[in-house]
Design a protein around this motif. Structure first.
Motif, PDB file in Angstrom:
ATOM      1  N   ASN A   1      -4.633  19.477  -3.214  1.00  0.00           N
ATOM      2  CA  ASN A   1      -4.583  20.929  -3.416  1.00  0.00           C
ATOM      3  C   ASN A   1      -3.167  21.414  -3.106  1.00  0.00           C
ATOM      4  OD1 ASN A   1      -5.376  23.570  -3.873  1.00  0.00           O
ATOM      5  ND2 ASN A   1      -6.438  23.799  -1.930  1.00  0.00           N
ATOM      6  N   PHE A   2      -2.218  21.001  -3.927  1.00  0.00           N
ATOM      7  CA  PHE A   2      -0.814  21.247  -3.655  1.00  0.00           C
ATOM      8  C   PHE A   2      -0.524  22.749  -3.577  1.00  0.00           C
ATOM      9  CE2 PHE A   2       3.646  21.614  -5.169  1.00  0.00           C
ATOM     10  CZ  PHE A   2       4.254  20.927  -4.128  1.00  0.00           C
ATOM     11  N   LEU A   3      -0.045  23.192  -2.414  1.00  0.00           N
ATOM     12  CA  LEU A   3       0.299  24.596  -2.157  1.00  0.00           C
ATOM     13  C   LEU A   3      -0.863  25.545  -2.447  1.00  0.00           C
ATOM     14  CD1 LEU A   3       3.957  24.742  -3.586  1.00  0.00           C
ATOM     15  CD2 LEU A   3       3.216  24.369  -1.222  1.00  0.00           C
ATOM     16  N   GLY A   4      -2.087  25.033  -2.322  1.00  0.00           N
ATOM     17  CA  GLY A   4      -3.262  25.871  -2.521  1.00  0.00           C
ATOM     18  C   GLY A   4      -3.555  26.212  -3.964  1.00  0.00           C
ATOM     19  N   THR A   5      -2.948  25.480  -4.916  1.00  0.00           N
ATOM     20  CA  THR A   5      -3.091  25.802  -6.340  1.00  0.00           C
ATOM     21  C   THR A   5      -4.134  24.946  -7.063  1.00  0.00           C
ATOM     22  OG1 THR A   5      -1.380  24.208  -6.984  1.00  0.00           O
ATOM     23  CG2 THR A   5      -0.666  26.447  -6.413  1.00  0.00           C
ATOM     24  N   GLY A   6      -4.713  23.929  -6.392  1.00  0.00           N
ATOM     25  CA  GLY A   6      -5.648  23.029  -7.042  1.00  0.00           C
ATOM     26  C   GLY A   6      -4.991  21.867  -7.758  1.00  0.00           C
ATOM     27  N   LEU A   7      -3.664  21.769  -7.704  1.00  0.00           N
ATOM     28  CA  LEU A   7      -2.937  20.654  -8.325  1.00  0.00           C
ATOM     29  C   LEU A   7      -3.093  19.401  -7.466  1.00  0.00           C
ATOM     30  CD1 LEU A   7      -0.882  19.518 -10.411  1.00  0.00           C
ATOM     31  CD2 LEU A   7       0.921  20.352  -8.883  1.00  0.00           C
ATOM     32  N   ARG A   8      -3.427  18.276  -8.113  1.00  0.00           N
ATOM     33  CA  ARG A   8      -3.581  16.992  -7.419  1.00  0.00           C
ATOM     34  C   ARG A   8      -2.432  16.069  -7.794  1.00  0.00           C
ATOM     35  NH1 ARG A   8      -7.095  15.147 -10.215  1.00  0.00           N
ATOM     36  NH2 ARG A   8      -6.151  13.281 -11.124  1.00  0.00           N
ATOM     37  N   VAL A   9      -1.728  15.537  -6.807  1.00  0.00           N
ATOM     38  CA  VAL A   9      -0.651  14.577  -7.039  1.00  0.00           C
ATOM     39  C   VAL A   9      -0.777  13.475  -5.988  1.00  0.00           C
ATOM     40  CG1 VAL A   9       0.979  16.158  -8.122  1.00  0.00           C
ATOM     41  CG2 VAL A   9       0.909  16.007  -5.647  1.00  0.00           C
ATOM     42  N   GLY A  10      -0.501  12.244  -6.414  1.00  0.00           N
ATOM     43  CA  GLY A  10      -0.645  11.162  -5.457  1.00  0.00           C
ATOM     44  C   GLY A  10       0.046   9.891  -5.889  1.00  0.00           C
ATOM     45  N   ILE A  11       0.319   9.040  -4.913  1.00  0.00           N
ATOM     46  CA  ILE A  11       0.894   7.719  -5.142  1.00  0.00           C
ATOM     47  C   ILE A  11       0.206   6.752  -4.190  1.00  0.00           C
ATOM     48  CG2 ILE A  11       2.786   8.165  -3.520  1.00  0.00           C
ATOM     49  CD1 ILE A  11       4.518   6.288  -5.249  1.00  0.00           C
ATOM     50  N   ALA A  12      -0.081   5.552  -4.680  1.00  0.00           N
ATOM     51  CA  ALA A  12      -0.809   4.589  -3.860  1.00  0.00           C
ATOM     52  C   ALA A  12      -0.341   3.175  -4.166  1.00  0.00           C
ATOM     53  CB  ALA A  12      -2.310   4.705  -4.102  1.00  0.00           C
ATOM     54  N   ALA A  13      -0.371   2.333  -3.139  1.00  0.00           N
ATOM     55  CA  ALA A  13      -0.143   0.897  -3.278  1.00  0.00           C
ATOM     56  C   ALA A  13      -1.462   0.206  -2.971  1.00  0.00           C
ATOM     57  CB  ALA A  13       0.946   0.431  -2.327  1.00  0.00           C
ATOM     58  N   ARG A  14      -1.996  -0.550  -3.927  1.00  0.00           N
ATOM     59  CA  ARG A  14      -3.313  -1.145  -3.783  1.00  0.00           C
ATOM     60  C   ARG A  14      -3.277  -2.649  -4.022  1.00  0.00           C
ATOM     61  NH1 ARG A  14      -6.747   3.533  -7.038  1.00  0.00           N
ATOM     62  NH2 ARG A  14      -6.371   5.201  -5.503  1.00  0.00           N
ATOM     63  N   ARG A  15      -4.226  -3.314  -3.364  1.00  0.00           N
ATOM     64  CA  ARG A  15      -4.292  -4.768  -3.506  1.00  0.00           C
ATOM     65  C   ARG A  15      -5.740  -5.224  -3.351  1.00  0.00           C
ATOM     66  NH1 ARG A  15      -0.383  -9.204  -0.646  1.00  0.00           N
ATOM     67  NH2 ARG A  15      -1.420 -11.080  -1.449  1.00  0.00           N
ATOM     68  N   ASP A  16      -6.205  -6.083  -4.265  1.00  0.00           N
ATOM     69  CA  ASP A  16      -7.508  -6.721  -4.132  1.00  0.00           C
ATOM     70  C   ASP A  16      -7.397  -8.156  -4.610  1.00  0.00           C
ATOM     71  OD1 ASP A  16      -7.592  -6.668  -6.932  1.00  0.00           O
ATOM     72  OD2 ASP A  16      -8.783  -4.839  -6.999  1.00  0.00           O
ATOM     73  N   SER A  17      -8.543  -8.808  -4.810  1.00  0.00           N
ATOM     74  CA  SER A  17      -8.529 -10.227  -5.164  1.00  0.00           C
ATOM     75  C   SER A  17      -7.969 -10.484  -6.552  1.00  0.00           C
ATOM     76  CB  SER A  17      -9.955 -10.792  -5.074  1.00  0.00           C
ATOM     77  OG  SER A  17     -10.812 -10.120  -5.989  1.00  0.00           O
ATOM     78  N   GLU A  18      -7.876  -9.439  -7.401  1.00  0.00           N
ATOM     79  CA  GLU A  18      -7.440  -9.638  -8.773  1.00  0.00           C
ATOM     80  C   GLU A  18      -6.019  -9.195  -9.039  1.00  0.00           C
ATOM     81  OE1 GLU A  18     -10.409  -7.577 -11.029  1.00  0.00           O
ATOM     82  OE2 GLU A  18     -11.733  -9.319 -11.097  1.00  0.00           O
ATOM     83  N   ARG A  19      -5.541  -8.161  -8.324  1.00  0.00           N
ATOM     84  CA  ARG A  19      -4.202  -7.650  -8.619  1.00  0.00           C
ATOM     85  C   ARG A  19      -3.681  -6.809  -7.470  1.00  0.00           C
ATOM     86  NH1 ARG A  19      -7.891  -5.566 -12.009  1.00  0.00           N
ATOM     87  NH2 ARG A  19      -7.134  -6.947 -13.649  1.00  0.00           N
ATOM     88  N   LYS A  20      -2.362  -6.574  -7.507  1.00  0.00           N
ATOM     89  CA  LYS A  20      -1.728  -5.670  -6.548  1.00  0.00           C
ATOM     90  C   LYS A  20      -0.647  -4.898  -7.274  1.00  0.00           C
ATOM     91  CE  LYS A  20       1.610  -9.126  -4.907  1.00  0.00           C
ATOM     92  NZ  LYS A  20       2.165  -9.826  -3.724  1.00  0.00           N
ATOM     93  N   GLY A  21      -0.406  -3.666  -6.831  1.00  0.00           N
ATOM     94  CA  GLY A  21       0.600  -2.860  -7.490  1.00  0.00           C
ATOM     95  C   GLY A  21       0.587  -1.427  -7.014  1.00  0.00           C
ATOM     96  N   THR A  22       1.213  -0.558  -7.825  1.00  0.00           N
ATOM     97  CA  THR A  22       1.401   0.853  -7.469  1.00  0.00           C
ATOM     98  C   THR A  22       0.790   1.746  -8.538  1.00  0.00           C
ATOM     99  OG1 THR A  22       3.475   0.290  -6.353  1.00  0.00           O
ATOM    100  CG2 THR A  22       3.126   2.595  -6.900  1.00  0.00           C
ATOM    101  N   LEU A  23       0.223   2.865  -8.086  1.00  0.00           N
ATOM    102  CA  LEU A  23      -0.410   3.820  -8.991  1.00  0.00           C
ATOM    103  C   LEU A  23       0.073   5.224  -8.669  1.00  0.00           C
ATOM    104  CD1 LEU A  23      -4.107   3.954 -10.065  1.00  0.00           C
ATOM    105  CD2 LEU A  23      -3.109   5.949  -8.961  1.00  0.00           C
ATOM    106  N   VAL A  24       0.410   5.982  -9.710  1.00  0.00           N
ATOM    107  CA  VAL A  24       0.815   7.381  -9.569  1.00  0.00           C
ATOM    108  C   VAL A  24      -0.091   8.214 -10.473  1.00  0.00           C
ATOM    109  CG1 VAL A  24       2.670   9.071  -9.856  1.00  0.00           C
ATOM    110  CG2 VAL A  24       3.194   6.743  -9.078  1.00  0.00           C
ATOM    111  N   GLU A  25      -0.636   9.322  -9.942  1.00  0.00           N
ATOM    112  CA  GLU A  25      -1.517  10.163 -10.760  1.00  0.00           C
ATOM    113  C   GLU A  25      -1.310  11.630 -10.430  1.00  0.00           C
ATOM    114  OE1 GLU A  25      -5.644   9.578 -10.006  1.00  0.00           O
ATOM    115  OE2 GLU A  25      -5.372   9.292  -7.859  1.00  0.00           O
TER     116      GLU A  25
END
Length: 578
Positions: free
Chosen positions: A195-219
């Motif tokens: 809820n960026f600045l109370g406007t309802g905008l969603r922004v994010g970045i993540a580094a994830r890893r499981d048994s099949e793959r690892k990497g970075t995600l931006v949404e």
């Protein structure tokens, strides 16, 4: 207190009581006795008439949440007020402390205009119970809103003010998570603002890893674009086995009375897919998929409790496969396919919801859809448009809720899907599932859930998985594979009122699972029969947070061990529900 109702009868009773109270105590003559008897009979007749006559409601004093009564009286909405609250209510002694005050100070409260834009009613309209209840459901679906209360205040002269009180959820997540299910470990480190600045905008970045793959995600995503109802979403990710790009602009049928919808989307995913046998990697191959679609839809809105929608669109779906150097090859590499198809879709949705507690969530209000929700769509993939073959594609699904017993809720779903499979032939997939909630007391509930699935005409990549996060919690992840899958789970659930730090809701469960996956390539050769397990677990529902999930901490024991299956499985995972 005099009964309210017809003024003439009320005044008659009042005059009789006043006359009685003014009479001195003295012996009554026969004539006086007859007069009093007649008046007493008149009073009794008046009371009987009042009991039979419909009362003229005077309006609840101060405030009310009985919107059905206000609607029946034809009350008009005088004004609409939004009170967008912070995360903690510092006027509540249980939440008035320095730590919660700091949290409130750091948090930017949702802008009232954002909430006002999500309302389905406006000043000057008559009170509508349906619109107010649906507004509450829509607001509760917002991840950045923790709680919603709507009431009518200042009720007088056939009008009322509608007051919407909301409490925010903490919308910034920064940290990591670890989950382990059936021997498969997943880790994540992310920074997301819902809820960026109370406007309802969603922004994010993540580094994830499981048994099949690892990497970075931006949404990023915004659900109030243009007219206030259009949703814009974008995703970019890069993993060690490929990358994904996705974007969409959609104005959905956001409410039952919405008259039109339209949108377009694209999704390209380049990755390595894995086939499993006995929970171990059996084959890997490159898979590139690209889906593009556009649609438009019309509806008459909500009519007699039903919303009927008609949608027309086009879709293009491509799948390409290739052997991956250094990876074990599959028995048969999936066949690349292309589908270019116009399609038509119809939806029928019944407006029947019930507001409950302690079903999927712990100690929070939630809505269950008990009405019919049905959809059917059909398209034709044409070789002249670039499809791999001329083919009729489509699908259908129907769900409905039932009340088999007092306070019980049974939700059932049937579905069918037809498309071009990974063998290049037509694939038909069938499924049936149910969820049955059987409350025993305020805190205890017996739950049963099950599913049956079957696929015909597909290859190994179209098969079902069973074990770990795919069901059967006492066995390794993806322990069984097959063209058919059956699963039944029974849980004894406990929903406590313990609310530690006013941040966590606590529950517990004891459960029994039974199921099997069988048929097709890569079946379990060691333990391919019906499997059973039982276990116990703790449920911790993260409250006051936009990323609110239910943390499952389980220990599960397999009853049909074979090979190197461990005698117990420790399960740590997050789910959206109990």
């Amino acid at each position: 207190m005099l009964p309210s109702g017809r003024p003439a009868l009320r005044d008659s009773i009042a005059r009789w009581l006043q006359w009685m109270s003014l009479q001195p105590a003295r012996p009554m003559s026969p004539r006086t006795h007859a007069s009093l008897t007649a008046r007493a009979l008149q009073w009794l007749v008046a009371c009987a008439a009042l009991a039979a006559a419909p009362a003229v409601a005077q309006g609840p004093p101060g405030w009310s949440t009985d919107f059905a009564a206000l609607e029946a009286q034809g009350v008009v909405i005088r004004s609409v007020r939004v009170n967008a609250g912070n995360i903690f209510d510092l006027s509540d002694p249980k939440e008035n402390n320095r730590a919660f005050g700091w949290v409130n100070t750091l948090h930017i409260t949702t802008r009232p205009a954002l909430i006002e834009a999500a309302l389905l009613f406006r000043a000057g309209e008559r009170v509508s119970k349906q619109k107010i209840e649906e507004t509450e459901r829509l607001l509760r679906e917002k991840s950045y809103i923790h709680d919603v209360a709507i009431r009518a205040v200042n009720i007088a002269d056939g009008a009322a003010d509608i007051e919407i009180n909301t409490k925010d959820a903490w919308s910034l997540t920064f940290g990591g998570s670890v989950s382990s299910t059936g021997g498969t470990r997943k880790t994540s480190i992310e920074l997301t603002e819902f809820n960026f600045l109370g406007t309802g905008l969603r922004v994010g970045i993540a580094a994830r890893r499981d048994s099949e793959r690892k990497g970075t995600l931006v949404e990023a995503g915004y659900s109030k674009a243009f007219d206030g109802w259009t949703e814009i979403n974008a995703l970019w990710s890069r993993f060690d086995d490929g990358a994904r790009r996705a974007a969409s602009v959609v104005r959905p049928f956001y409410a039952l009375d919405t008259r039109w919808a339209a949108g377009a989307s694209t999704d390209r995913n380049d990755r390595i897919d894995t086939l499993y046998q006995e929970g171990e990697t059996a084959a890997e191959y490159r898979h590139v998929s690209h889906t593009t679609s556009a649609f438009g839809g019309l509806s008459r809105g909500l009519v007699d409790g039903w919303a009927t929608r008609w949608i027309a669109g086009v879709q293009a779906i491509d799948h390409r496969y290739a052997l991956e150097p250094g990876k074990p090859a599959p028995i048969r590499l999936p066949t690349g396919t292309r589908s270019r198809a116009p399609y038509l879709e119809a939806q029928w949705i019944e407006d029947r919801f019930v507001k409950l507690r302690n079903r999927n969530q712990i100690g929070r209000d939630e809505f269950l859809a008990l009405g019919v929700n049905a959809r059917a769509w059909f398209g034709y993939a044409m070789d002249s448009l670039g499809s791999s073959k001329d083919a009729l594609i489509g699908g259908a699904a129907v769900s409905r809720g039932f009340a088999p017993g007092a306070d019980q809720n049974l939700l059932a779903t049937l579905q069918w899907d037809r498309r071009i499979g990974t063998t290049g032939d037509m694939l038909d997939q069938f499924g049936a599932s149910f969820r049955w909630f059987m409350p025993q007391t305020r805190h205890w509930l017996l739950y049963a859930g099950g599913s049956l699935q079957s696929v015909h005409g597909g290859g190994a990549a179209d098969q079902f998985l069973q074990g770990g996060q795919n069901g059967l919690r006492g066995y390794p992840a993806r322990y069984q594979t097959g063209t058919k899958r059956a699963l039944l789970s029974v849980e004894q659930r406990y929903y406590s009122e313990w609310y530690p730090f006013r941040l966590l809701r606590v529950g517990a469960a004891a459960y029994f699972d039974v199921g099997r996956a069988w048929g097709g390539d890569y079946q379990n050769r060691i333990n391919g029969g019906t499997l059973r397990d039982f276990g116990v677990g703790l449920r911790l529902a993260v409250d006051r947070a936009a990323f609110a999930n239910v943390l499952h901490l389980d220990v599960a024991f397999p009853l049909d061990r074979a090979g190197d299956v461990k005698s117990r499985q420790f399960v740590v995972k997050t789910e959206v529900s109990f």
